[in-house]
Enzyme design. Structure first.
Site, PDB file in Angstrom:
ATOM      1  N   HIS A   5       2.862  -0.423  -5.708  1.00 45.43           N
ATOM      2  CA  HIS A   5       2.972   0.789  -4.895  1.00 45.43           C
ATOM      3  C   HIS A   5       4.264   1.534  -5.261  1.00 45.43           C
ATOM      4  O   HIS A   5       5.285   0.899  -5.546  1.00 45.43           O
ATOM      5  CB  HIS A   5       2.961   0.435  -3.404  1.00 45.43           C
ATOM      6  N   SER A  14      -1.497  11.340   1.462  1.00 42.72           N
ATOM      7  CA  SER A  14      -1.824  12.267   2.553  1.00 42.72           C
ATOM      8  C   SER A  14      -3.332  12.463   2.739  1.00 42.72           C
ATOM      9  O   SER A  14      -3.789  13.564   3.052  1.00 42.72           O
ATOM     10  CB  SER A  14      -1.116  13.612   2.351  1.00 42.72           C
ATOM     11  N   ASN A  62      -3.316   1.185   4.129  1.00 44.57           N
ATOM     12  CA  ASN A  62      -2.030   0.551   3.816  1.00 44.57           C
ATOM     13  C   ASN A  62      -1.118   0.812   5.016  1.00 44.57           C
ATOM     14  O   ASN A  62      -0.634   1.924   5.185  1.00 44.57           O
ATOM     15  CB  ASN A  62      -1.456   1.162   2.532  1.00 44.57           C
ATOM     16  N   GLY A  94       2.971  10.632   2.074  1.00 42.59           N
ATOM     17  CA  GLY A  94       3.731  10.824   3.302  1.00 42.59           C
ATOM     18  C   GLY A  94       4.312  12.221   3.453  1.00 42.59           C
ATOM     19  O   GLY A  94       5.141  12.461   4.335  1.00 42.59           O
ATOM     20  N   LYS A 113       1.761  -0.180   5.457  1.00 45.59           N
ATOM     21  CA  LYS A 113       3.179  -0.185   5.081  1.00 45.59           C
ATOM     22  C   LYS A 113       3.954  -1.066   6.079  1.00 45.59           C
ATOM     23  O   LYS A 113       3.381  -2.018   6.599  1.00 45.59           O
ATOM     24  CB  LYS A 113       3.722   1.241   4.980  1.00 45.59           C
ATOM     25  N   GLU A 133      -1.941   7.426  -6.937  1.00 43.51           N
ATOM     26  CA  GLU A 133      -1.187   7.968  -5.807  1.00 43.51           C
ATOM     27  C   GLU A 133      -0.038   8.813  -6.349  1.00 43.51           C
ATOM     28  O   GLU A 133       1.041   8.285  -6.658  1.00 43.51           O
ATOM     29  CB  GLU A 133      -0.608   6.835  -4.963  1.00 43.51           C
ATOM     30  N   GLU A 147       6.441   2.866  -3.552  1.00 37.98           N
ATOM     31  CA  GLU A 147       7.613   2.484  -2.748  1.00 37.98           C
ATOM     32  C   GLU A 147       8.245   1.201  -3.288  1.00 37.98           C
ATOM     33  O   GLU A 147       9.460   1.017  -3.218  1.00 37.98           O
ATOM     34  CB  GLU A 147       7.199   2.375  -1.271  1.00 37.98           C
TER      35      GLU A 147
HETATM   36  P1  13P Z   1       0.135   8.506   3.180  1.00 34.73           P
HETATM   37  O1  13P Z   1      -1.370   8.448   3.382  1.00 34.73           O
HETATM   38  O2  13P Z   1       0.905   8.252   4.423  1.00 34.73           O
HETATM   39  O3  13P Z   1       0.528   9.728   2.447  1.00 34.73           O
HETATM   40  O4  13P Z   1       0.495   7.272   2.220  1.00 34.73           O
HETATM   41  C1  13P Z   1      -0.231   7.083   1.065  1.00 34.73           C
HETATM   42  C2  13P Z   1       0.092   5.748   0.535  1.00 34.73           C
HETATM   43  O5  13P Z   1       1.189   5.505   0.068  1.00 34.73           O
HETATM   44  C3  13P Z   1      -0.951   4.710   0.596  1.00 34.73           C
HETATM   45  O6  13P Z   1      -0.598   3.602  -0.148  1.00 34.73           O
END
Ligand code: 13P
Length: 244
Positions: A95, A208, A9, A172, A11, A166, A97
């Site tokens: 997601h 992560s 992803n 993150g 982002k 997740e 976010e």
């Molecule tokens: P990270 O791997 O940067 O922690 O992000 C995970 C994520 O949100 C994948 O969709």
């Protein structure tokens, strides 16, 4: 046997030049092998670039969001059929976010998953609890509520989704769930999917994931791969995760 799947992803990251370098490394170094597959979910403007780079390879691509609506007066939104035109196989929905920043509800997420399936895309439905919810002991209640909305909306089509667990506190932050923390939640989700006649839905872990922890996570019996954020922007890390 459920095929393992690793999805990057990106982002809201990337640029034409850096994407080209990353995609070039992936296409030249990824060896398709039985029982595992690889995909990247890129920002909308780069779908054409991903399609051109990946069309002749075994690596799939997808988007990070989709509208629940048919084409029409929805400024700024993107319809599922448009993603299909760019060769997408996958689309992320729900997601954390998007839930947190854009206020997407469980019902919104379920409607997006339904729209994706109607267009023959595979929705990767993301669920997970916040740190406050985990500390309050409500992890199970939260993920079951999030999953329930999707189960209720999709009926038998549930079998065609990919689920991603997740935990928001692991995204993150560098604070990965331990393999057993991930497995505990994945086992609950697996049982719920089995009760809904969808025992073979793949459940990815995200939060992560790095080359250093991927093998231990993916060794868990109900962890069918990973949804990788930051580490998917680094070809060495992402390829190492995909091989783990
Ligand atoms: P990270 O791997 O940067 O922690 O992000 C995970 C994520 O949100 C994948 O969709």
């Amino acid at each position: 046997m459920r095929e393992k799947l690793v999805v990057g992803n990106w982002k809201m990251n990337g640029g034409l030049a850096s994407n080209a370098r990353l995609l070039d490394r992936l296409t030249s170094e990824w060896q398709p092998s039985e029982g595992r597959s690889l995909a990247v979910c890129v920002p909308f403007p780069y779908l054409g670039q991903a399609q051109a780079a990946l069309a002749a390879t075994s690596i799939a691509w997808g988007a990070q969001n989709v509208s629940a609506n048919a084409p029409g007066a929805f400024t700024g939104d993107v319809a599922a059929g448009m993603l299909v035109e760019f060769g997408c196989r996958y689309v992320l929905v729900g997601h954390s976010e998007r839930r947190q920043i854009h206020g997407e509800s469980d019902r919104d997420v379920a409607a997006k998953a339904a729209a994706a399936l109607d267009a023959r895309l595979t929705p990767i439905v993301c669920i997970g609890e916040t740190l406050a919810e985990r500390d309050a002991g409500s992890t199970e209640a939260v993920v079951m509520r999030q999953l329930r909305a999707v189960v209720d909306a999709l009926g038998p089509k549930l079998q065609k989704i990919v689920l991603a667990y997740e935990p928001v506190w692991a995204i993150g932050t560098g604070r990965t769930a331990t393999p057993s923390q991930a497995q505990d939640v994945h086992a609950l989700l697996r049982a719920a999917l089995a009760r809904a006649d969808a025992p073979d839905v793949r459940i990815l872990y995200g939060g992560s994931v790095k080359a250093a922890n991927a093998a231990a996570l993916f060794a868990m019996s109900d962890v069918d791969g990973g949804l990788v954020g930051g580490a998917s922007l680094d070809a060495n890390e992402f390829l190492a995760i995909a091989r783990a």
